[in-house]
Write an enzyme that holds these catalytic residues in place. Structure first.
Site, PDB file in Angstrom:
ATOM      1  N   CYS A  96       0.810  -1.224   0.000  1.00 35.81           N
ATOM      2  CA  CYS A  96       0.000   0.000   0.000  1.00 35.81           C
ATOM      3  C   CYS A  96       0.837   1.266   0.000  1.00 35.81           C
ATOM      4  O   CYS A  96       0.335   2.331  -0.348  1.00 35.81           O
ATOM      5  CB  CYS A  96      -0.907   0.003   1.218  1.00 35.81           C
ATOM      6  SG  CYS A  96      -1.874  -1.482   1.321  1.00 35.81           S
TER       7      CYS A  96
ATOM      8  N   HIS B 223      -3.598   6.940   3.303  1.00 36.43           N
ATOM      9  CA  HIS B 223      -3.978   5.669   2.689  1.00 36.43           C
ATOM     10  C   HIS B 223      -5.385   5.326   3.163  1.00 36.43           C
ATOM     11  O   HIS B 223      -5.698   5.438   4.351  1.00 36.43           O
ATOM     12  CB  HIS B 223      -2.971   4.588   3.114  1.00 36.43           C
ATOM     13  CG  HIS B 223      -3.357   3.214   2.669  1.00 36.43           C
ATOM     14  ND1 HIS B 223      -3.806   2.947   1.393  1.00 36.43           N
ATOM     15  CD2 HIS B 223      -3.355   2.020   3.326  1.00 36.43           C
ATOM     16  CE1 HIS B 223      -4.063   1.655   1.297  1.00 36.43           C
ATOM     17  NE2 HIS B 223      -3.813   1.078   2.442  1.00 36.43           N
TER      18      HIS B 223
ATOM     19  N   ASN C 196     -10.388  -0.408   0.170  1.00 34.28           N
ATOM     20  CA  ASN C 196      -8.927  -0.287   0.179  1.00 34.28           C
ATOM     21  C   ASN C 196      -8.394  -0.803  -1.164  1.00 34.28           C
ATOM     22  O   ASN C 196      -8.561  -1.973  -1.494  1.00 34.28           O
ATOM     23  CB  ASN C 196      -8.389  -1.124   1.345  1.00 34.28           C
ATOM     24  CG  ASN C 196      -6.877  -1.098   1.442  1.00 34.28           C
ATOM     25  OD1 ASN C 196      -6.194  -0.653   0.517  1.00 34.28           O
ATOM     26  ND2 ASN C 196      -6.352  -1.589   2.548  1.00 34.28           N
TER      27      ASN C 196
HETATM   28  N1  ACO Z   1     -18.587  -9.300   9.152  1.00 33.15           N
HETATM   29  C1  ACO Z   1     -19.026  -9.598  10.373  1.00 33.15           C
HETATM   30  N2  ACO Z   1     -18.188  -9.926  11.379  1.00 33.15           N
HETATM   31  C2  ACO Z   1     -16.877  -9.930  11.108  1.00 33.15           C
HETATM   32  C3  ACO Z   1     -16.370  -9.629   9.839  1.00 33.15           C
HETATM   33  C4  ACO Z   1     -17.290  -9.298   8.833  1.00 33.15           C
HETATM   34  N3  ACO Z   1     -16.902  -8.957   7.590  1.00 33.15           N
HETATM   35  N4  ACO Z   1     -15.030  -9.710   9.869  1.00 33.15           N
HETATM   36  C5  ACO Z   1     -14.690 -10.057  11.125  1.00 33.15           C
HETATM   37  N5  ACO Z   1     -15.805 -10.203  11.870  1.00 33.15           N
HETATM   38  C6  ACO Z   1     -15.910 -10.567  13.288  1.00 33.15           C
HETATM   39  C7  ACO Z   1     -14.726 -11.366  13.758  1.00 33.15           C
HETATM   40  O1  ACO Z   1     -14.923 -12.730  13.450  1.00 33.15           O
HETATM   41  C8  ACO Z   1     -14.755 -11.090  15.237  1.00 33.15           C
HETATM   42  O2  ACO Z   1     -15.753 -11.909  15.813  1.00 33.15           O
HETATM   43  P1  ACO Z   1     -15.503 -12.602  17.264  1.00 33.15           P
HETATM   44  O3  ACO Z   1     -15.328 -11.443  18.200  1.00 33.15           O
HETATM   45  O4  ACO Z   1     -16.743 -13.391  17.456  1.00 33.15           O
HETATM   46  O5  ACO Z   1     -14.253 -13.399  17.094  1.00 33.15           O
HETATM   47  C9  ACO Z   1     -15.262  -9.655  15.328  1.00 33.15           C
HETATM   48  O6  ACO Z   1     -15.870  -9.372  14.063  1.00 33.15           O
HETATM   49  C10 ACO Z   1     -14.167  -8.632  15.590  1.00 33.15           C
HETATM   50  O7  ACO Z   1     -13.051  -8.934  14.771  1.00 33.15           O
HETATM   51  P2  ACO Z   1     -11.785  -8.044  14.806  1.00 33.15           P
HETATM   52  O8  ACO Z   1     -10.821  -8.511  13.768  1.00 33.15           O
HETATM   53  O9  ACO Z   1     -11.284  -7.886  16.219  1.00 33.15           O
HETATM   54  O10 ACO Z   1     -12.425  -6.664  14.357  1.00 33.15           O
HETATM   55  P3  ACO Z   1     -11.775  -5.248  14.311  1.00 33.15           P
HETATM   56  O11 ACO Z   1     -12.595  -4.315  15.088  1.00 33.15           O
HETATM   57  O12 ACO Z   1     -10.298  -5.299  14.587  1.00 33.15           O
HETATM   58  O13 ACO Z   1     -11.971  -4.861  12.784  1.00 33.15           O
HETATM   59  C11 ACO Z   1     -10.720  -4.823  10.761  1.00 33.15           C
HETATM   60  C12 ACO Z   1     -11.399  -5.680  11.792  1.00 33.15           C
HETATM   61  C13 ACO Z   1     -11.776  -3.943  10.108  1.00 33.15           C
HETATM   62  C14 ACO Z   1     -10.083  -5.715   9.742  1.00 33.15           C
HETATM   63  C15 ACO Z   1      -9.668  -3.929  11.465  1.00 33.15           C
HETATM   64  O14 ACO Z   1      -8.865  -4.716  12.296  1.00 33.15           O
HETATM   65  C16 ACO Z   1      -8.796  -3.228  10.477  1.00 33.15           C
HETATM   66  O15 ACO Z   1      -9.227  -2.386   9.719  1.00 33.15           O
HETATM   67  N6  ACO Z   1      -7.495  -3.528  10.524  1.00 33.15           N
HETATM   68  C17 ACO Z   1      -6.562  -2.912   9.601  1.00 33.15           C
HETATM   69  C18 ACO Z   1      -6.771  -3.532   8.279  1.00 33.15           C
HETATM   70  C19 ACO Z   1      -5.936  -2.850   7.245  1.00 33.15           C
HETATM   71  O16 ACO Z   1      -5.783  -1.656   7.220  1.00 33.15           O
HETATM   72  N7  ACO Z   1      -5.390  -3.646   6.402  1.00 33.15           N
HETATM   73  C20 ACO Z   1      -4.525  -3.139   5.430  1.00 33.15           C
HETATM   74  C21 ACO Z   1      -4.562  -4.174   4.439  1.00 33.15           C
HETATM   75  S1  ACO Z   1      -3.206  -4.117   3.483  1.00 33.15           S
HETATM   76  C22 ACO Z   1      -3.537  -3.130   2.284  1.00 33.15           C
HETATM   77  O17 ACO Z   1      -3.819  -1.964   2.527  1.00 33.15           O
HETATM   78  C23 ACO Z   1      -3.568  -3.761   0.926  1.00 33.15           C
END
Ligand code: ACO
Length: 309
Positions: free
Chosen positions: A96, A236, A266
């Site tokens: 990214c 980003h 993203n």
């Molecule tokens: N729908 C419903 N529930 C979901 C989903 C979904 N799509 N995805 C995850 N969950 C659930 C999980 O299973 C978990 O359930 P549990 O508590 O029963 O285990 C719950 O939601 C919370 O999961 P977390 O991963 O803790 O959720 P979080 O609040 O951290 O959000 C997210 C997840 C959105 C991915 C966040 O961590 C994030 O944005 N992280 C950064 C991601 C990022 O920027 N990536 C860059 C990618 S690289 C690039 O840019 C190419």
């Protein structure tokens, strides 16, 4: 176009979860016969037209991407031919942060006098590496391309500074496990879904906020500026909550942060050039404005830059 409601039919998720946890509402998905260079080509042509630079004047083409058409030839080489340019060409594979890395490389090559015009493109078809059975990742990504032509500018304009870096401590938090020399493609890697992007979301989230904040502060103070001087921040576009947290920590009014991820998701190396193009077309950038670009990604890497438009 793929909306959150479409995704509700594909994996166990809801529009409400995606909106509140990420801010994303919809994303664009390339047709099956469209590859990354197909998205990059019109973006490159539009950038050349806007910059009023003839393709024959291009010295170098840099494509930042983690989803090249093929491992080789690189996507920049494919574009060189399709644009009809007589230019050197290479891909930049850092994830990214790739577009900002590309701008930094281009800026230095121009400052050294080696080259006059460099096309820097961020282009991705992340839909090809998203695991459409994994709700925790597939809802985040989209396909897009954006481009910029970098050329000589008077002293005090253009790139005023940058902060690039990498901390590999948690490199495994964001990766495609197979398909490289460590784990070449085999029937087993395919069966185990190891060619898709894997991510430790909370780990990436923490790194994102910390690295964007630290590198933004560093680059702004090294340029002899303060956050109050910054007219526009183009972060980003990964998650609205990451942007919110960075805005609070940097103490920059939220209105100065460009946000468009609700419409694209993203798109990795494409998010910043895409947002830059949108604000430019909307007339939100005036000559002389100070713009802060800030990104994080695989590696795990960071890249921030200050520009005077
Ligand atoms: N729908 C419903 N529930 C979901 C989903 C979904 N799509 N995805 C995850 N969950 C659930 C999980 O299973 C978990 O359930 P549990 O508590 O029963 O285990 C719950 O939601 C919370 O999961 P977390 O991963 O803790 O959720 P979080 O609040 O951290 O959000 C997210 C997840 C959105 C991915 C966040 O961590 C994030 O944005 N992280 C950064 C991601 C990022 O920027 N990536 C860059 C990618 S690289 C690039 O840019 C190419």
């Amino acid at each position: 176009m793929l909306t959150n409601f479409d995704l509700e039919k594909m994996v166990d998720t809801t529009d409400e979860w995606i909106r509140t946890r990420t801010g994303i509402v919809e994303r664009h998905i390339a047709d099956p016969d469209v590859a990354t260079s197909d998205l990059a080509l019109p973006a490159a042509q539009a950038a050349l037209e806007q910059a009023q630079v003839d393709v024959s004047d291009l010295d170098l083409i840099i494509v930042a991407t983690v989803t090249p058409d093929t491992i080789f030839p690189c996507t920049a080489a494919i574009l060189q031919q399709r644009l009809g340019a007589r230019a050197a060409a290479f891909d930049l594979l850092v994830g990214c942060t790739g577009f900002v890395y590309g701008l930094a490389v281009a800026g230095e090559m121009i400052a050294s006098g080696a080259y006059d015009h460099i096309l820097v493109i961020g282009a991705e078809t992340l839909s090809r590496i998203a695991d459409w059975e994994d709700r925790s990742t597939c809802v985040l990504f989209g396909d897009a391309a954006g481009a910029a032509v970098v050329g000589p500018v008077p002293q005090g304009r253009g790139i005023l500074g940058y902060s690039l870096g990498n901390d590999g401590t948690n490199a495994d938090a964001l990766k495609i496990p197979a398909g490289g020399s460590r784990l070449p493609a085999s029937a087993e890697t395919v069966a185990n879904r190891l060619h898709y992007l894997t991510m430790n979301g909370p780990e990436v989230f923490k790194f994102a906020v910390r690295s964007m904040t630290d590198s933004s502060e560093e680059v702004v103070s090294r340029a002899g500026l303060t956050m109050k001087d910054i007219d526009l921040v183009i972060p980003h576009q990964a998650n609205l909550r990451i942007i919110d947290a960075a805005a609070k920590r940097l103490n920059i009014p939220y209105e100065r942060f460009v946000r468009n991820l609700e419409r694209y998701g993203n798109t990795s190396a494409a998010t910043i050039p895409l947002a830059l193009d949108e604000v430019h077309r909307e007339g939100r950038i005036k000559p002389g404005d100070l713009i802060l670009l800030s990104s994080f990604g695989a590696g795990m890497s960071w890249a921030s830059m200050v520009l005077r438009w």
